[in-house]
Design a protein around this motif. Structure first.
Motif, mmCIF file in Angstrom:
data_model
loop_
_atom_site.group_PDB
_atom_site.id
_atom_site.type_symbol
_atom_site.label_atom_id
_atom_site.label_comp_id
_atom_site.label_asym_id
_atom_site.label_seq_id
_atom_site.Cartn_x
_atom_site.Cartn_y
_atom_site.Cartn_z
ATOM 1 N N GLN A 42 0.823 -1.216 0.000
ATOM 2 C CA GLN A 42 0.000 0.000 0.000
ATOM 3 C C GLN A 42 0.854 1.261 0.000
ATOM 4 O O GLN A 42 0.597 2.195 -0.743
ATOM 5 C CB GLN A 42 -0.851 0.026 1.288
ATOM 6 C CG GLN A 42 -1.956 -1.002 1.329
ATOM 7 C CD GLN A 42 -3.136 -0.568 0.486
ATOM 8 O OE1 GLN A 42 -3.516 0.597 0.506
ATOM 9 N NE2 GLN A 42 -3.694 -1.491 -0.271
ATOM 10 N N PRO A 45 3.774 2.478 -3.354
ATOM 11 C CA PRO A 45 3.300 3.255 -4.509
ATOM 12 C C PRO A 45 2.821 4.662 -4.137
ATOM 13 O O PRO A 45 3.024 5.596 -4.911
ATOM 14 C CB PRO A 45 2.154 2.409 -5.087
ATOM 15 C CG PRO A 45 1.943 1.269 -4.173
ATOM 16 C CD PRO A 45 3.087 1.195 -3.220
ATOM 17 N N ARG A 46 2.282 4.817 -2.943
ATOM 18 C CA ARG A 46 1.848 6.153 -2.511
ATOM 19 C C ARG A 46 2.989 7.136 -2.446
ATOM 20 O O ARG A 46 2.788 8.353 -2.478
ATOM 21 C CB ARG A 46 1.234 6.076 -1.104
ATOM 22 C CG ARG A 46 -0.150 5.510 -1.095
ATOM 23 C CD ARG A 46 -0.697 5.556 0.312
ATOM 24 N NE ARG A 46 -1.994 4.916 0.345
ATOM 25 C CZ ARG A 46 -2.626 4.591 1.459
ATOM 26 N NH1 ARG A 46 -2.072 4.852 2.622
ATOM 27 N NH2 ARG A 46 -3.795 4.011 1.415
ATOM 28 N N ARG A 47 4.198 6.599 -2.261
ATOM 29 C CA ARG A 47 5.372 7.466 -2.164
ATOM 30 C C ARG A 47 6.226 7.400 -3.425
ATOM 31 O O ARG A 47 7.374 7.848 -3.420
ATOM 32 C CB ARG A 47 6.221 7.025 -0.961
ATOM 33 C CG ARG A 47 5.559 7.316 0.370
ATOM 34 C CD ARG A 47 6.233 6.539 1.487
ATOM 35 N NE ARG A 47 5.741 6.948 2.801
ATOM 36 C CZ ARG A 47 4.573 6.554 3.311
ATOM 37 N NH1 ARG A 47 3.779 5.747 2.612
ATOM 38 N NH2 ARG A 47 4.190 6.948 4.500
ATOM 39 N N GLY A 48 5.685 6.804 -4.489
ATOM 40 C CA GLY A 48 6.437 6.694 -5.740
ATOM 41 C C GLY A 48 7.567 5.687 -5.657
ATOM 42 O O GLY A 48 8.511 5.732 -6.447
ATOM 43 N N ALA C 269 -2.180 6.049 -6.665
ATOM 44 C CA ALA C 269 -1.956 6.012 -5.214
ATOM 45 C C ALA C 269 -1.556 7.382 -4.680
ATOM 46 O O ALA C 269 -1.975 7.772 -3.591
ATOM 47 C CB ALA C 269 -0.896 4.978 -4.875
ATOM 48 N N THR C 270 -0.753 8.125 -5.433
ATOM 49 C CA THR C 270 -0.316 9.436 -4.933
ATOM 50 C C THR C 270 -1.467 10.435 -4.982
ATOM 51 O O THR C 270 -1.600 11.265 -4.089
ATOM 52 C CB THR C 270 0.896 9.993 -5.729
ATOM 53 O OG1 THR C 270 0.635 9.819 -7.119
ATOM 54 C CG2 THR C 270 2.170 9.290 -5.369
ATOM 55 N N GLU C 272 -4.596 9.672 -4.640
ATOM 56 C CA GLU C 272 -5.471 9.238 -3.535
ATOM 57 C C GLU C 272 -4.905 9.738 -2.200
ATOM 58 O O GLU C 272 -5.625 10.187 -1.324
ATOM 59 C CB GLU C 272 -5.547 7.717 -3.567
ATOM 60 C CG GLU C 272 -6.179 7.039 -2.369
ATOM 61 C CD GLU C 272 -5.749 5.575 -2.303
ATOM 62 O OE1 GLU C 272 -5.381 5.127 -1.217
ATOM 63 O OE2 GLU C 272 -5.760 4.900 -3.362
ATOM 64 N N ARG C 273 -3.569 9.711 -2.097
ATOM 65 C CA ARG C 273 -2.918 10.151 -0.861
ATOM 66 C C ARG C 273 -3.077 11.659 -0.680
ATOM 67 O O ARG C 273 -3.323 12.150 0.406
ATOM 68 C CB ARG C 273 -1.443 9.775 -0.913
ATOM 69 C CG ARG C 273 -0.746 9.931 0.420
ATOM 70 C CD ARG C 273 0.706 9.530 0.309
ATOM 71 N NE ARG C 273 1.325 9.641 1.629
ATOM 72 C CZ ARG C 273 2.575 10.032 1.806
ATOM 73 N NH1 ARG C 273 3.328 10.368 0.784
ATOM 74 N NH2 ARG C 273 3.088 10.100 3.013
#
Lengths: 373, 189, 276
Positions: A42, A45-48, C269-270, C272-273
């Protein structure tokens, strides 16, 4: 007061990896380590950053080593059966001096054993598991905040010494939740990779510096015995390189090892414990003290290189060392070697998948008292 | 309240016992106490046995596991047979009478309460864990009801927050009625 | 006009270890021609190998090179490529690497479709360890561990790769140098996982065990047991059923590669973040 968070061990490990700048994770699902991978699936990918689920543990460790040479800070997490498969890659990481972190949430027994039960049965494997003499650092953790700190430390040491670092957790510390202070950015130092002044003249081996592929250096990496340029060597040159690699660990024991001391100053009985077993050992010290027995605890945070000096210093001034372990006798062998007959060394093991209780450890120590009296 | 206090939730997988343990731990944290929450579970992904334990202390917690629960809730016949008999004299044993019908011999103080039935009456069996929390907390006075509500609201999905809050209250009421009837029984005997 | 390929070689690492008559040198020549024709940046080319005769390829090539463990080259390459997608990552494997010890990595790479080029130096035998049976040794052929002739069917790597979902699949021989160069070039240019199964000669072991010990005869053996099925990319398709091993391109599909899909995942994802 800073608000605290209730955090699981595996969760602390995953977030500590992010904190330490880990930007590549490859792994394969296995109980009891899977939460590390699920969280990173999770969060990366949120942080690249890169997360990939590989086809097995051999592929996982191979991918992280490749990624390290591609320029990433890398992690994989696994448990016993997967750790056995990773021994091949661990040796490759050692001989190619690749910074990487491998987390092993230990579970019970050889083979499939008991996947949901904890143990400390992989200690000697973590140190000696891959074939041939090789450098490796083995750390452990006994509490959730400790997991966070030791995970960051694992990354720092991997980068500073260019070695694979194994963080030995266990099912218990992996799954327990505790209230912790969540570290702020900058609170724990994060070691930055040393870069050479001129990448074009970079020699990939023999120094502390590291540059990845694609920066103009164009060098060779191999699992064969090799010299500073990465090309094959033999005879005395192979011996020199092996000694240099192992020397990175052997010559820095004092810098690399960490221990905690509890009520040791006037102790006549010392418990020497590590990982989750440090917790009941600390309670056992209090139980023994309540009965008028001068007990203390030396808790080992670094298992390899072995903190010889710290153990020897204790062995010199106590009558007995008691070693509680969730195995049938592993690190006790190193402790006996360090103690070198200066005091008695007894082992208190438990292998039914449950944590030793303070009473069991205290009774183990008391029986020894009775024998001596 | 006993300090440190050891609490055990036991039953089957899927009853939300680990969540109950987490919520109790978080409620205690809100009051500035230290907590350790542990669990054991079988190899099954669903419907195995499940056990969640919490230690709450105003001091440091060295040994992380529950050795002798001061308070426990058993929410399956297997859990009741396994855990209820082994308990310190005077400790509190709550049996979910919806699930546990056998006679259980124990040295603990027993409270039999229809926890799961209360959740069903609320419209969703899933909140049996919150009813159990309400019961245990009211009987043992571990944290304030407000802290428990805060912890529940922070943990469960927003659309279930109100239902869970009601479940806590229903649990607390069940406990009070039980305590009153126990008191009445004691008076009449 | 002839090119000077010495700029791609680590001349101080020569001579190489390959036997006289070995086909591997021809494949390497094709690879260097392909890299040259595609004008790839030498600093951004990474050649990753496994273990065995083919594993010795990167030693002599002046790129970023990595000689990994047996069968794992694709897994290492997966890490390299995902850590730095700007690198051209070329995997050089033996048939033992690709279809025996590393078979799992091979089929999953075909399925995953990361932008890597995999060249299999397929000599149908274990050369460096002394001529033992490989999963690619044709049935009936001899090796030091199948002296009476192999009783196992051989893997057809093209069919294996097609079945596992590889987006670009081709076969050639070290004998047909022009085709070899052209197919390697096509595989490198292809976005996604490209496999080229290159049948190559091992006169020392395969040859001596199977009556084609002379390098010249071994080359003829390659020529006579294979046949171009698809000369151009336009008429590719599944390999025809013939007693000869067909060569050419058997699949050439463009579909989103893993890195592209992963970048989309990062973007989702980014955002969404940021929203949360």
């Amino acid at each position: 007061m800073r608000p605290q968070r209730l955090v699981q061990g595996n969760e602390a490990c995953a977030h500590a990896a992010l904190y330490a700048g880990c930007n590549f994770y490859a792994g394969y699902p296995i109980t009891p380590s899977s939460e590390v991978m699920e969280i990173l699936a999770q969060e990366m990918p949120r942080r690249g950053r890169v997360f990939i689920q590989m086809e097995d543990e051999i592929a996982s460790i191979s991918a992280i080593i490749g990624a390290a040479w591609g320029g990433a800070r890398v992690l994989t997490a696994t448990s016993g059966p997967g750790f056995s498969l990773m021994q091949e890659g661990l040796g490759y990481a050692a001989i190619t001096e690749t910074p990487c972190v491998i987390v092993n949430c230990q579970r019970w027994g050889p083979s499939t054993g008991q996947p949901t039960k904890g143990a400390q049965g992989d200690v000697l494997q973590a140190i000696w598991g891959t074939h041939g003499d090789h450098p490796v650092i083995v750390l452990t953790a006994s509490a959730v905040r400790d997991v966070f700190d030791m995970t960051v430390r694992a990354f720092n040491l991997a980068e500073e010494y260019r070695v694979p670092v194994v963080l030995l957790m266990d099912e218990m510390v992996a799954h327990m939740r505790e209230n912790i202070d969540w570290p702020e950015p900058g609170e724990i130092p994060v070691f930055e990779r040393r870069k050479p002044a001129d990448p074009a003249t970079f020699k990939p081996f023999g120094g502390d510096e590291f540059v990845p592929f694609g920066t103009g250096a164009r060098f060779h990496v191999t699992g064969l015995a090799h010299g500073p340029e990465g090309f094959a060597v033999a005879d005395e040159n192979a011996a020199r390189e092996l000694k240099r690699m192992v020397g990175k660990i052997r010559d820095n024991v004092l810098k690399l090892t960490m221990v905690d001391r509890y009520r040791l100053d006037d102790a006549t009985i010392a418990l020497v414990a590590y990982g989750i077993t440090s917790r009941p050992a600390q309670s056992a010290v209090d139980l023994l003290r309540d009965q008028g027995i001068k007990a203390g605890l030396l808790s080992l945070k670094t298992l390899w290189p072995f903190p010889d000096d710290a153990v020897r210093e204790v062995a010199r001034r106590v009558e007995t060392i008691v070693v509680p372990e969730l195995n049938l006798g592993q690190l006790v062998r190193e402790i006996e070697r360090s103690a070198a007959g200066m005091c008695g060394v007894i082992h208190v093991g438990r292998v039914d998948g449950h944590l030793l209780t303070p009473t069991q450890i205290a009774q183990g120590a008391l029986q020894q008292e009775a024998v001596r009296a | 309240m006993k300090d440190p206090i050891q609490v055990r939730f036991s039953g089957a997988g899927g009853q939300g016992l680990i969540t109950a343990g987490i919520i109790l731990a978080e409620a205690a944290m809100l009051e500035g106490r230290n907590v350790v929450q542990t669990q054991t579970y079988g190899p099954e992904a669903r419907l195995g046995s499940s056990r969640a334990e919490v230690i709450i202390s105003s001091g440091q917690i060295a040994y992380p596991e529950v050795t002798s629960p001061d308070v426990q809730v058993c929410m399956s016949p297997e859990a009741a047979r396994k855990y209820a008999p082994k308990t310190a004299p005077g400790s509190l044993v709550v049996l979910d009478s919806t699930c546990v019908r056998d006679e259980i011999t124990t040295t603990g103080r027993v409270a039999r309460l229809p926890i799961t039935q209360a959740a069903v009456d609320l419209g969703n069996k899933v909140v049996a864990n919150a009813v159990a929390l309400g019961v245990v907390n009211a009987l043992a006075g571990i944290v304030s009801h407000e802290s428990l509500v805060k912890a529940v609201v922070a943990r469960v999905p927003r659309k279930y927050a109100e239902l869970n809050e009601r479940a806590l209250t229903v649990g607390a009421e069940l406990a009070t009625s039980a305590a009153e009837s126990a008191g009445a029984q004691a008076a009449s005997s | 006009m002839s090119e000077d390929y010495r700029r791609f070689l680590r001349l101080n690492q020569l001579p190489h270890v390959w036997c006289p008559g070995c086909g591997n040198g021809m494949i390497v020549k094709s690879l260097l021609e392909a890299i040259n024709e595609l004008r790839l940046d030498q600093d951004r080319v990474v050649v990753v190998s496994g273990i065995g005769c083919s594993g010795r390829t990167p030693f002599v090539l002046d790129f970023n090179t990595m000689h990994t463990t047996h069968g794992r080259a694709i897994a290492f390459a997966t890490g390299i490529k995902l850590a730095n997608p700007e690198l051209h990552v070329i995997v050089v494997m033996g048939d033992g690497d690709a279809s025996a010890i590393g078979g799992n990595h091979f089929i999953h790479a075909c399925r995953r479709n990361l932008d890597l080029t995999a060249l299999v130096f397929n000599n149908g035998i274990y050369g460096l360890t002394g001529g033992q049976l490989a999963p690619t040794t044709p049935m009936g052929k001899r090796s030091t561990t199948s002296l009476g002739g192999s009783i196992e069917p051989a893997f057809d790597l093209v069919r294996l790769a097609l079945g596992a979902g590889a987006a670009f699949v081709a076969r050639t021989t070290s004998f047909d140098h022009k085709q070899c160069t052209s197919l390697i070039k096509r595989a490198i240019s292809h976005h996604g996982f490209g496999v080229v199964d290159v049948l190559t000669s091992c006169p020392t072991y395969f040859g001596r065990m199977n009556d084609v010990a002379e390098p010249y005869d071994m080359v003829h053996y390659l020529r006579d047991t294979s046949a171009p099925a698809h000369d151009s990319a336009c008429d590719h398709g599944p390999p025809p059923d013939t007693s000869l091993l067909p060569t050419g391109i058997f699949r050439d599909e463009e579909r989103p590669d893993y890195a592209v899909l992963y970048r989309q995942k990062i973007a989702a994802a980014t955002s969404e973040r940021r929203a949360s």
